[in-house]
Design an enzyme around this catalytic site. Structure first.
Site, PDB file in Angstrom:
ATOM      1  N   PHE A 136      60.365  32.304  79.788  1.00  0.00           N
ATOM      2  CA  PHE A 136      60.142  33.127  78.602  1.00  0.00           C
ATOM      3  C   PHE A 136      58.786  33.806  78.739  1.00  0.00           C
ATOM      4  O   PHE A 136      57.775  33.144  78.987  1.00  0.00           O
ATOM      5  CB  PHE A 136      60.166  32.267  77.330  1.00  0.00           C
ATOM      6  CG  PHE A 136      60.040  33.076  76.066  1.00  0.00           C
ATOM      7  CD1 PHE A 136      61.151  33.672  75.495  1.00  0.00           C
ATOM      8  CD2 PHE A 136      58.802  33.267  75.468  1.00  0.00           C
ATOM      9  CE1 PHE A 136      61.044  34.444  74.346  1.00  0.00           C
ATOM     10  CE2 PHE A 136      58.679  34.027  74.314  1.00  0.00           C
ATOM     11  CZ  PHE A 136      59.804  34.618  73.757  1.00  0.00           C
ATOM     12  N   ASP A 221      52.165  33.049  83.885  1.00  0.00           N
ATOM     13  CA  ASP A 221      52.210  33.185  82.434  1.00  0.00           C
ATOM     14  C   ASP A 221      51.721  31.863  81.841  1.00  0.00           C
ATOM     15  O   ASP A 221      52.439  30.873  81.802  1.00  0.00           O
ATOM     16  CB  ASP A 221      53.647  33.484  81.987  1.00  0.00           C
ATOM     17  CG  ASP A 221      53.796  33.543  80.471  1.00  0.00           C
ATOM     18  OD1 ASP A 221      52.891  33.079  79.752  1.00  0.00           O
ATOM     19  OD2 ASP A 221      54.842  34.030  80.007  1.00  0.00           O
ATOM     20  N   LYS A 250      48.251  32.738  72.565  1.00  0.00           N
ATOM     21  CA  LYS A 250      48.472  31.565  71.721  1.00  0.00           C
ATOM     22  C   LYS A 250      47.168  30.858  71.379  1.00  0.00           C
ATOM     23  O   LYS A 250      46.427  31.300  70.518  1.00  0.00           O
ATOM     24  CB  LYS A 250      49.500  30.638  72.368  1.00  0.00           C
ATOM     25  CG  LYS A 250      50.943  31.138  72.250  1.00  0.00           C
ATOM     26  CD  LYS A 250      51.935  30.085  72.696  1.00  0.00           C
ATOM     27  CE  LYS A 250      53.383  30.547  72.602  1.00  0.00           C
ATOM     28  NZ  LYS A 250      53.892  30.673  71.232  1.00  0.00           N
TER      29      LYS A 250
END
Length: 400
Positions: A136, A221, A250
């Site tokens: 993702f 990532d 995040k």
């Protein structure tokens, strides 16, 4: 105005289906809803609230910067952005930083940079991007195409081309697909949304070697794994390899929206003025808060404390499993933990999420059969014990 969950259904686009309760206040790892009910927060805003709610260092940084300067755009630079970039480069493999607003934007920048680097150095034929099934990388059209979950990318028309996928931890499949046309391999150093899947150590080193062999960039990532989540500032620092490009978001802002792409001097030169940009990227408020978060997280006390809390979580979850026999596997690293349900409860992770909320604990899922825990990195140990006691009561009701 009567602000309630029914009003949400009236005024919001229906792409979300949030919980019926509405949180209104948070402090540390506790949250209270409109009715005054208290919850232990093991969700952390999906691995975002790395210092919990309303941490004094973050509140102080936001308040001080809020009284100085809010926004300029990148027609000008600003002191918080420069200071944060310097701290990030000093602490990592990187020499250069690009700021964005989110993980998806950081990944978008990483992918565009990889393509531009390959075009400039090798020509238009070197454009293949390889990523991994169940990965993702965000919800922009480019990043959701690179992400390995077709359900998120289908139904929006023709996708960006020259993007291919192989299974995570399958080095032979990757090697078979790679060639001199490969410009980048993008991967999470621990798959989060896809089920909390750790990489084999030899797999990560093998990916790095293949990228070197075919002159391809390795893009990590670290949107979910980064900023202390696994017990080091970035997960790559425990894997014995360095990427060429890294994305982070995040936890970077601890709850204030910010993302960043990190890379080397040589690769960075291929994003010349005008090739990419962001109105809000490098915003002074966001960077001031992120700098405050960095100063707390990038310390041995916090990073070592993550490992202690990981063990406490896993031990308590194992005790629950010994009583109720619901988990097939308890896995993950640091405070990115996944508990996979066994065949008896397959596909029922959301039932456990809802039951946990009823008992006063906020958890996440990672697919239909994995319960995910991504709490504050500094969650008090007594909150872990209390939250898991509440979680156990939920389990008892469902497994009883």
């Amino acid at each position: 105005m009567n602000v309630n969950r029914a009003l949400f259904d009236d005024v919001m686009v229906p792409n979300y289906n949030p919980a019926k309760m509405i949180p209104v206040k948070g402090e540390g790892s506790r949250v209270w809803d409109q009715e005054g009910k208290e919850y232990v927060d093991f969700a952390g805003g999906i691995a975002v609230n790395c210092l919990g709610h309303c941490h004094p260092a973050m509140v102080k940084a936001l308040t001080e910067q809020g009284n100085k300067l809010w926004h300029l755009s990148n027609v000008f630079t600003n002191e918080p952005a420069i200071r944060l970039a310097k701290k990030l480069t000093d602490a990592t493999f990187a020499d250069r930083v690009y700021f964005a607003n989110s993980g998806a934007e950081a990944n978008e920048a990483a992918l565009k940079l990889a393509r531009r680097w390959a075009l400039d150095k090798f020509g238009p034929e070197k454009n293949q991007i390889i990523a991994f099934n169940k990965g993702f990388h965000g919800r922009t059209f480019f990043t959701v195409t690179v992400g390995g979950q077709p359900a998120y990318s289908e139904g929006f028309g023709p996708k960006p081309g020259a993007v291919e996928h192989v299974d995570y931890n399958d080095l032979a499949a990757l090697e078979k697909l790679m060639s001199e046309q490969t410009c980048a391999v993008m991967m999470e150093p621990l798959q989060g949304e896809g089920g909390v899947i750790s990489p084999d150590a030899d797999f990560v080193k093998g990916v790095r070697a293949l990228c070197d062999k075919y002159n391809a960039l390795l893009v990590f990532d670290e949107v979910q794994t980064g900023f202390g989540r696994t017990g080091s500032l970035y997960a790559y620092q425990q894997l014995g390899v360095s990427p060429d490009i890294l994305s982070t978001a995040k936890a970077l802002g601890g709850g204030f929206p910010i993302g960043a792409m990190l890379t080397t001097d040589e690769i960075a030169q291929h994003l010349k003025p005008g090739t990419h940009g962001s109105t809000y990227g490098g915003n002074p408020l966001a960077c001031a808060v992120a700098e405050a978060v960095f100063d707390v997280v990038n310390t041995s006390d916090v990073l070592e404390g993550v490992k202690v809390r990981e063990q406490l979580f896993k031990n308590k979850l194992q005790e629950i499993n010994e009583k109720y026999g619901i988990f097939k596997d308890i896995r993950g690293k640091g405070l990115l933990i996944g508990a996979e349900l066994n065949e008896k409860f397959d596909g029922k992770a959301r039932d456990f999420l809802n039951a946990a909320a009823d008992e006063g604990t906020m958890v996440l899922i990672a697919g239909p059969s994995v319960i995910r825990f991504t709490p504050s990195l500094i969650i008090p140990e007594q909150d872990i014990v209390e939250g898991l006691a509440r979680f156990e009561r939920a389990v008892a009701k469902l497994a009883g």
